[in-house]
Design a protein around this motif. Structure first.
Motif, PDB file in Angstrom:
ATOM      1  N   LEU A 172       0.838  -1.201   0.000  1.00  8.96           N
ATOM      2  CA  LEU A 172       0.000   0.000   0.000  1.00  8.96           C
ATOM      3  C   LEU A 172       0.873   1.250   0.000  1.00  8.96           C
ATOM      4  N   ASP A 173       1.905   1.258   0.839  1.00 11.13           N
ATOM      5  CA  ASP A 173       2.816   2.407   0.904  1.00 11.13           C
ATOM      6  C   ASP A 173       3.510   2.623  -0.435  1.00 11.13           C
ATOM      7  N   ARG A 174       3.928   1.533  -1.081  1.00  7.62           N
ATOM      8  CA  ARG A 174       4.606   1.648  -2.372  1.00  7.62           C
ATOM      9  C   ARG A 174       3.663   2.208  -3.440  1.00  7.62           C
ATOM     10  N   GLY A 175       2.418   1.717  -3.437  1.00  2.00           N
ATOM     11  CA  GLY A 175       1.453   2.215  -4.409  1.00  2.00           C
ATOM     12  C   GLY A 175       1.148   3.690  -4.213  1.00  2.00           C
ATOM     13  N   ALA A 176       1.018   4.104  -2.947  1.00  2.00           N
ATOM     14  CA  ALA A 176       0.750   5.509  -2.652  1.00  2.00           C
ATOM     15  C   ALA A 176       1.928   6.391  -3.050  1.00  2.00           C
ATOM     16  N   ALA A 177       3.150   5.891  -2.845  1.00  2.00           N
ATOM     17  CA  ALA A 177       4.344   6.654  -3.214  1.00  2.00           C
ATOM     18  C   ALA A 177       4.422   6.860  -4.726  1.00  2.00           C
ATOM     19  N   LEU A 178       4.076   5.817  -5.504  1.00  2.20           N
ATOM     20  CA  LEU A 178       4.067   5.947  -6.954  1.00  2.20           C
ATOM     21  C   LEU A 178       3.020   6.954  -7.390  1.00  2.20           C
ATOM     22  N   PHE A 179       1.840   6.862  -6.824  1.00  4.42           N
ATOM     23  CA  PHE A 179       0.760   7.792  -7.165  1.00  4.42           C
ATOM     24  C   PHE A 179       1.190   9.220  -6.854  1.00  4.42           C
ATOM     25  N   ALA A 180       1.771   9.438  -5.668  1.00  4.82           N
ATOM     26  CA  ALA A 180       2.186  10.782  -5.254  1.00  4.82           C
ATOM     27  C   ALA A 180       3.267  11.335  -6.168  1.00  4.82           C
ATOM     28  N   ALA A 181       4.228  10.499  -6.552  1.00  2.00           N
ATOM     29  CA  ALA A 181       5.310  10.955  -7.430  1.00  2.00           C
ATOM     30  C   ALA A 181       4.755  11.419  -8.770  1.00  2.00           C
ATOM     31  N   CYS A 182       3.789  10.681  -9.301  1.00  2.00           N
ATOM     32  CA  CYS A 182       3.186  11.064 -10.576  1.00  2.00           C
ATOM     33  C   CYS A 182       2.376  12.351 -10.433  1.00  2.00           C
TER      34      CYS A 182
END
Length: 238
Positions: free
Chosen positions: A112-122
């Motif tokens: 979940l943390d990894r997915g949120a980090a990818l979303f935030a970076a984009c």
């Protein structure tokens, strides 16, 4: 017609969104960890985050990994599934199958943390206009995302002439909300037509199920290309 734009379509292998913008004369590339299904030479195999600062006018993240971010997957954060979807690498799936319940939970919350980090970076990419697609998010995901994230616009394929149900949310910056182009009338619940329109949700398990469920509908892509390219051009010039 809008000026030609440099456009990056992130997290797309189907090429549906890329082709829609390319057909309108834009300089558009797709990017994903997997190769393009249409074998296009305008596809970058790699992590989209490595290419966000390459001077784009418009960034569309067509389908970032969202298993842990969406509402439909929230139950696994409390009672882990016994196996991972086919979208995960084989080695990771094999390791997960041997984990204890506690280790699986830890893995899923980390995911979940990894997915949120990818979303935030984009979302925070140095690009004038950004649209990040995601299904309706769960509360745990929302709590991990940037504070300036606006309310998304949720659209359906049948707004754009596609007889399917698939609620898709676009989080947009510098872009107008999509307007329906060919709104169909949904069939009544319980009818054979309603079951046909629900094909995405009723897809049978299998190795290619994720491709079918994540694919962008052509009607939606055409609307994005028509309605966002002009807005992006104006933003880029401003």
């Amino acid at each position: 017609m809008a000026d030609h734009l440099r456009i990056l379509i992130g997290c797309e292998t189907s090429g549906v969104m890329r082709r829609a913008f390319a057909a309108r004369g834009h300089d558009v590339w797709s990017c994903d960890l997997l190769p393009a299904e249409d074998r296009s030479n305008r596809h970058i195999v790699g992590d989209v985050r490595d290419h966000l600062a390459d001077g784009w006018d418009l960034l569309i993240v067509a389908h970032p990994p969202c298993t842990r971010l969406c509402n439909s997957g929230v139950r696994w954060l409390h009672e882990p599934s016994k196996r991972l979807p086919e979208t995960y690498p084989a080695a990771e799936r094999e390791a997960y199958a041997l984990m204890s319940r506690e280790d699986r939970l830890a893995f899923l919350w980390s995911d979940l943390d990894r997915g949120a980090a990818l979303f935030a970076a984009c979302w925070q990419a140095p690009v004038p206009c950004v649209a990040v697609e995601n299904p309706v998010m769960n509360p745990h995901a929302k709590a991990r995302l940037p504070a300036d994230l606006p309310r998304p616009q949720t659209v359906q394929p049948w707004w754009f002439g596609e007889p399917f149900f698939k609620a898709t949310s676009f989080y947009m910056r510098g872009l107008p909300r999509l307007s329906p182009t060919n709104r169909l009338t949904p069939p009544k619940v319980g009818t054979p037509e309603h079951k046909e329109w629900s094909a995405v949700h009723r897809a049978s398990p299998g190795p290619d199920r994720w491709k079918f469920r994540s694919r962008t509908f052509e009607g939606v892509a055409e609307a994005c290309a028509d309605q966002w390219a002009g807005g992006a051009a104006e933003e880029a010039v401003a």
